[in-house]
Enzyme design. Sequence first.
Site, mmCIF file in Angstrom:
data_model
loop_
_atom_site.group_PDB
_atom_site.id
_atom_site.type_symbol
_atom_site.label_atom_id
_atom_site.label_comp_id
_atom_site.label_asym_id
_atom_site.label_seq_id
_atom_site.Cartn_x
_atom_site.Cartn_y
_atom_site.Cartn_z
ATOM 1 N N SER A 197 0.807 -1.228 0.000
ATOM 2 C CA SER A 197 0.000 0.000 0.000
ATOM 3 C C SER A 197 0.838 1.276 0.000
ATOM 4 O O SER A 197 0.478 2.272 0.605
ATOM 5 C CB SER A 197 -0.963 0.020 1.198
ATOM 6 O OG SER A 197 -2.080 -0.786 0.938
ATOM 7 N N ASN A 214 0.636 -8.009 -6.559
ATOM 8 C CA ASN A 214 -0.040 -8.026 -5.269
ATOM 9 C C ASN A 214 -0.853 -9.311 -5.159
ATOM 10 O O ASN A 214 -1.762 -9.548 -5.951
ATOM 11 C CB ASN A 214 -0.983 -6.829 -5.155
ATOM 12 C CG ASN A 214 -0.255 -5.507 -5.346
ATOM 13 O OD1 ASN A 214 0.301 -4.963 -4.420
ATOM 14 N ND2 ASN A 214 -0.255 -4.991 -6.567
#
Length: 315
Positions: A149, A275
């Site tokens: 993030s 991810n």
Amino acid sequence: MENFREKRMNKEIKIAVAMGGPGSEHDVSMATGQAVLKALLGEGCDAEALEINTSEVIVPEGVELVFNTIHGTFGEDGVLQKQLEAKGVAYTGAGSASSLLAFDKVASKERFIEAGVPTPASETVDCSAGVQMPKMDLPYVVKPPREGSSVGVHIVREEEEARAAIEDAAKYGDEVLVEQFVEGKELTVGIVDGEVFPVVHIAPRSGFYDMSNKYPWMTGEGGTDYYCPAELDEETTQRVQDAALAAHRALGVEVYSRVDVLLDADGNPFVLEANTIPGMTESSLLPKAAKEAGYSFGNLCMKIAEVSLQTPRNV
């Protein structure tokens, strides 16, 4: 294992949605977990929340599948996966080995280079004995290799910004990854069970795609516009999707991932990372792309669960 949809219809599979976690992305994970739980319940599943605040998962009795929505440390780095494998409990997403590899930006970049996946030039700086400065020419991007993030990420354009950026990234570990800055469009590509979804263009309203722009509901500032499918010609779209799929395969990621790609002014894609636990609220990037590909949010959650149950594990 029997077909998941058949077992779901008979309400035989009990699902625990793991959310939260002990890392820096706890609150984001809670949002993802609650959204996935709501979607599974809406599909008629026997599902419950499993909030985790420590580095140990205690699986409720009768649970046959853990739907993992823990971003970052513990949930995305292979630790949770290893614990579930040891308990003999099935889980969603990438396995323990590929999770660890994808989570480590230094190791995954090495694998990209070996596999011929286009990725920005980089340098790893060892700060174990104190802050060290990179040899790479400006501008560059500084990031902790094992956070998600955009935690601790800085774009450095001026020499006087460099030391503070390295110091901040070094708070998260001894190694700091320094990457060549690629000016261009920020793109992301979802992949589920080998199917490559339409490209999403991420357009931050200011700066880059950092925490405030990703999660303005958390920070009260920033914001981002998203375009799916991205406004790219067919040839460029194919190059971006091919690069994303090559990265996904190079890391050996099972079930699904979302691959982040930069596209320079000449139409060349550069893969940043894959991810393995991407955001999964209805407004997150993977669900946006899945919707464009014809999957409702509930369909997407069910697809991930079903494919995960059919994926061999060390259990």
